[in-house]
Design an enzyme around this catalytic site. Structure first.
Site, PDB file in Angstrom:
ATOM      1  N   SER A   1       0.804  -1.232   0.000  1.00 52.22           N
ATOM      2  CA  SER A   1       0.000   0.000   0.000  1.00 52.22           C
ATOM      3  C   SER A   1       0.833   1.276   0.000  1.00 52.22           C
ATOM      4  O   SER A   1       0.498   2.221  -0.723  1.00 52.22           O
ATOM      5  CB  SER A   1      -0.964   0.018   1.189  1.00 52.22           C
ATOM      6  OG  SER A   1      -1.987  -0.900   0.984  1.00 52.22           O
TER       7      SER A   1
ATOM      8  N   LYS B   1      -6.915  -6.372  12.542  1.00 53.51           N
ATOM      9  CA  LYS B   1      -8.221  -6.012  11.983  1.00 53.51           C
ATOM     10  C   LYS B   1      -9.347  -6.173  13.011  1.00 53.51           C
ATOM     11  O   LYS B   1     -10.260  -5.360  13.069  1.00 53.51           O
ATOM     12  CB  LYS B   1      -8.523  -6.875  10.755  1.00 53.51           C
ATOM     13  CG  LYS B   1      -7.606  -6.581   9.569  1.00 53.51           C
ATOM     14  CD  LYS B   1      -8.001  -7.443   8.386  1.00 53.51           C
ATOM     15  CE  LYS B   1      -7.141  -7.154   7.182  1.00 53.51           C
ATOM     16  NZ  LYS B   1      -7.585  -7.885   5.998  1.00 53.51           N
TER      17      LYS B   1
ATOM     18  N   ASN C   1     -10.536  -2.916   8.014  1.00 53.33           N
ATOM     19  CA  ASN C   1      -9.228  -2.785   7.360  1.00 53.33           C
ATOM     20  C   ASN C   1      -8.934  -1.335   6.984  1.00 53.33           C
ATOM     21  O   ASN C   1      -7.925  -1.067   6.340  1.00 53.33           O
ATOM     22  CB  ASN C   1      -9.061  -3.741   6.176  1.00 53.33           C
ATOM     23  CG  ASN C   1      -9.864  -3.363   4.963  1.00 53.33           C
ATOM     24  OD1 ASN C   1     -10.810  -2.577   5.045  1.00 53.33           O
ATOM     25  ND2 ASN C   1      -9.506  -3.917   3.820  1.00 53.33           N
TER      26      ASN C   1
ATOM     27  N   ASP D   1     -12.411  -5.242   2.235  1.00 46.64           N
ATOM     28  CA  ASP D   1     -11.842  -6.438   1.598  1.00 46.64           C
ATOM     29  C   ASP D   1     -12.822  -7.025   0.574  1.00 46.64           C
ATOM     30  O   ASP D   1     -12.435  -7.372  -0.549  1.00 46.64           O
ATOM     31  CB  ASP D   1     -11.544  -7.516   2.655  1.00 46.64           C
ATOM     32  CG  ASP D   1     -10.164  -7.354   3.293  1.00 46.64           C
ATOM     33  OD1 ASP D   1      -9.233  -6.920   2.597  1.00 46.64           O
ATOM     34  OD2 ASP D   1     -10.033  -7.685   4.490  1.00 46.64           O
TER      35      ASP D   1
ATOM     36  N   GLY E   1     -12.353 -21.173   2.784  1.00 53.11           N
ATOM     37  CA  GLY E   1     -11.690 -20.388   3.829  1.00 53.11           C
ATOM     38  C   GLY E   1     -12.670 -19.391   4.417  1.00 53.11           C
ATOM     39  O   GLY E   1     -13.179 -18.522   3.708  1.00 53.11           O
TER      40      GLY E   1
ATOM     41  N   GLY F   1     -10.958 -14.113   8.178  1.00 54.21           N
ATOM     42  CA  GLY F   1     -11.278 -12.699   8.003  1.00 54.21           C
ATOM     43  C   GLY F   1     -11.650 -12.349   6.571  1.00 54.21           C
ATOM     44  O   GLY F   1     -12.706 -11.744   6.324  1.00 54.21           O
TER      45      GLY F   1
HETATM   46  P1  NAD Z   1      -7.420 -16.093   8.448  1.00 55.57           P
HETATM   47  O1  NAD Z   1      -6.379 -16.836   9.215  1.00 55.57           O
HETATM   48  O2  NAD Z   1      -8.366 -15.192   9.184  1.00 55.57           O
HETATM   49  O3  NAD Z   1      -8.339 -17.161   7.658  1.00 55.57           O
HETATM   50  C1  NAD Z   1      -7.849 -18.209   6.879  1.00 55.57           C
HETATM   51  C2  NAD Z   1      -8.876 -19.336   6.918  1.00 55.57           C
HETATM   52  O4  NAD Z   1      -8.496 -20.335   5.973  1.00 55.57           O
HETATM   53  C3  NAD Z   1      -8.971 -20.031   8.290  1.00 55.57           C
HETATM   54  O5  NAD Z   1     -10.329 -20.031   8.714  1.00 55.57           O
HETATM   55  C4  NAD Z   1      -8.465 -21.433   8.010  1.00 55.57           C
HETATM   56  O6  NAD Z   1      -9.074 -22.419   8.828  1.00 55.57           O
HETATM   57  C5  NAD Z   1      -8.844 -21.589   6.538  1.00 55.57           C
HETATM   58  N1  NAD Z   1      -8.148 -22.667   5.838  1.00 55.57           N
HETATM   59  C6  NAD Z   1      -6.866 -23.094   5.993  1.00 55.57           C
HETATM   60  N2  NAD Z   1      -6.645 -24.148   5.157  1.00 55.57           N
HETATM   61  C7  NAD Z   1      -7.789 -24.395   4.483  1.00 55.57           C
HETATM   62  C8  NAD Z   1      -8.197 -25.339   3.487  1.00 55.57           C
HETATM   63  N3  NAD Z   1      -7.344 -26.277   3.055  1.00 55.57           N
HETATM   64  N4  NAD Z   1      -9.455 -25.288   3.023  1.00 55.57           N
HETATM   65  C9  NAD Z   1     -10.320 -24.357   3.476  1.00 55.57           C
HETATM   66  N5  NAD Z   1      -9.982 -23.436   4.413  1.00 55.57           N
HETATM   67  C10 NAD Z   1      -8.749 -23.440   4.918  1.00 55.57           C
HETATM   68  O7  NAD Z   1      -6.656 -15.309   7.300  1.00 55.57           O
HETATM   69  P2  NAD Z   1      -7.221 -14.080   6.432  1.00 55.57           P
HETATM   70  O8  NAD Z   1      -6.913 -12.815   7.121  1.00 55.57           O
HETATM   71  O9  NAD Z   1      -8.639 -14.389   6.047  1.00 55.57           O
HETATM   72  O10 NAD Z   1      -6.255 -14.137   5.159  1.00 55.57           O
HETATM   73  C11 NAD Z   1      -6.370 -15.205   4.217  1.00 55.57           C
HETATM   74  C12 NAD Z   1      -5.472 -14.926   3.036  1.00 55.57           C
HETATM   75  O11 NAD Z   1      -5.894 -13.740   2.370  1.00 55.57           O
HETATM   76  C13 NAD Z   1      -3.996 -14.690   3.371  1.00 55.57           C
HETATM   77  O12 NAD Z   1      -3.229 -15.461   2.480  1.00 55.57           O
HETATM   78  C14 NAD Z   1      -3.802 -13.214   3.134  1.00 55.57           C
HETATM   79  O13 NAD Z   1      -2.487 -12.919   2.732  1.00 55.57           O
HETATM   80  C15 NAD Z   1      -4.765 -12.973   1.998  1.00 55.57           C
HETATM   81  N6  NAD Z   1      -5.226 -11.572   1.830  1.00 55.57           N
HETATM   82  C16 NAD Z   1      -5.306 -11.082   0.565  1.00 55.57           C
HETATM   83  C17 NAD Z   1      -5.785  -9.803   0.351  1.00 55.57           C
HETATM   84  C18 NAD Z   1      -5.852  -9.246  -1.040  1.00 55.57           C
HETATM   85  O14 NAD Z   1      -6.223  -8.077  -1.198  1.00 55.57           O
HETATM   86  N7  NAD Z   1      -5.528 -10.019  -2.044  1.00 55.57           N
HETATM   87  C19 NAD Z   1      -6.227  -9.018   1.438  1.00 55.57           C
HETATM   88  C20 NAD Z   1      -6.136  -9.545   2.714  1.00 55.57           C
HETATM   89  C21 NAD Z   1      -5.631 -10.844   2.903  1.00 55.57           C
END
Ligand code: NAD
Length: 269
Positions: free
Chosen positions: A21, A71, A92, A108, A132, A135
């Site tokens: 960012s 967050k 966020n 998001d 997933g 968050g």
């Molecule tokens: P988080 O830890 O809150 O949630 C991740 C979830 O994925 C958990 O509930 C976990 O149990 C689940 N999970 C793990 N393995 C799994 C599988 N095999 N099948 C199904 N679910 C599974 O994390 P978050 O904050 O939600 O972030 C998730 C991803 O999003 C990260 O990789 C982060 O870098 C990415 N992200 C991307 C952006 C973007 O703009 N592209 C923004 C924010 C976060």
């Protein structure tokens, strides 16, 4: 150049060196001759309360982007939240009002949908699979619900997170059908990986080979993972002939939403 007159925005998290960012916003501010700059803040958890106090009193600060792991913790400490941030219990982005009040939002999901719309995906009446339920998965599912998706199927190995998101969606969108089981991918218009699976160099897939064998080219396949840009899932989807949406596309689509909430950019940038 940061001058005495420069207004500031910030991004807070821990760690912070990996975030994109500051370069994205500062490039935009420079290109548009705005006397605004973004600072990255690597904050120790023990300093969260004093940080919120400092935000309230920081008169040349317009707002702050919030990233992992603050967050949820910051959402609890603000003066007011948007409806979606309150429902998700997570922010966020924070705007500092002139009187020092701090308002929070979570864009998001809006970023994800903005990127998906650019691929021609219109959520109303469609069927989505969200892998997933953390968050970001919750924010995406909530945004799909707001945009009138007909059904959402959720997947997460954590039954607690799965249950919490089912309950949240059921309360917020009574007309939405929510499933937690599926045998194939044929019925989905959108498949979104919102789990960290596929991040880094481990080449993991979030779905079994048997399930991926049922993927059809009509499905838009999206991943939130930003590095690598083309995750193993997106690579597989491309081989099948699907349209794909990358994590960096989602991140880029959020910039205008973050900047507009803080009052430092238009919505479309
Ligand atoms: P988080 O830890 O809150 O949630 C991740 C979830 O994925 C958990 O509930 C976990 O149990 C689940 N999970 C793990 N393995 C799994 C599988 N095999 N099948 C199904 N679910 C599974 O994390 P978050 O904050 O939600 O972030 C998730 C991803 O999003 C990260 O990789 C982060 O870098 C990415 N992200 C991307 C952006 C973007 O703009 N592209 C923004 C924010 C976060």
């Amino acid at each position: 150049m940061i001058r005495g007159s420069t207004e500031l925005v910030a991004i807070v998290g821990a760690p912070i060196a990996q975030v994109k960012s500051p370069e994205n916003f500062n490039t935009w501010f420079a290109n548009h001759h705005r006397d605004v700059a973004m600072l990255p803040i690597d904050l120790h958890e023990a300093a969260l309360d004093s940080f919120v106090g400092a935000l309230r009193g920081w008169q040349n600060l317009r707002g702050c982007v919030v990233t992992v792991p603050y967050k949820q913790a910051l959402a609890k400490r603000l003066d007011a939240l948007s409806e979606r941030a309150a429902a998700l219990g997570s922010v966020n982005v924070v705007r500092r009002e002139r009187d020092g009040r701090l308002l929070g939002d979570n864009v998001d999901g809006a970023g994800f949908l903005g990127a998906a719309r650019k691929h021609g995906f219109l959520p109303a009446g469609k069927r989505a699979l969200v892998i997933g339920c953390g968050g970001v998965g919750s924010a995406i599912a909530y945004a799909l619900g707001e945009a009138g998706i007909a059904s959402i199927t959720l997947s997460d190995p954590s039954s607690e997170r799965l249950g919490a998101l089912c309950e949240l969606l059921g309360t917020a969108f009574p007309g939405l059908t929510v499933h937690t089981a599926f045998n194939g991918l044929e019925g989905f218009d959108l498949l979104a990986n919102a789990s960290p699976v596929g991040m880094g160099s481990r080449a993991e897939l979030p779905l079994s080979a048997a399930l991926l064998a049922t993927l059809l080219p009509e499905t838009l396949v999206a991943d939130v993972v930003t590095a690598p840009e083309i995750t193993p899932l997106l690579n597989r989807a491309r081989q099948v002939g699907c349209k794909i949406q990358t994590g960096p596309e989602m991140a880029f689509a959020q910039l205008g939403h973050l900047g507009a909430f803080m009052g430092v950019t238009p919505l479309e940038i």
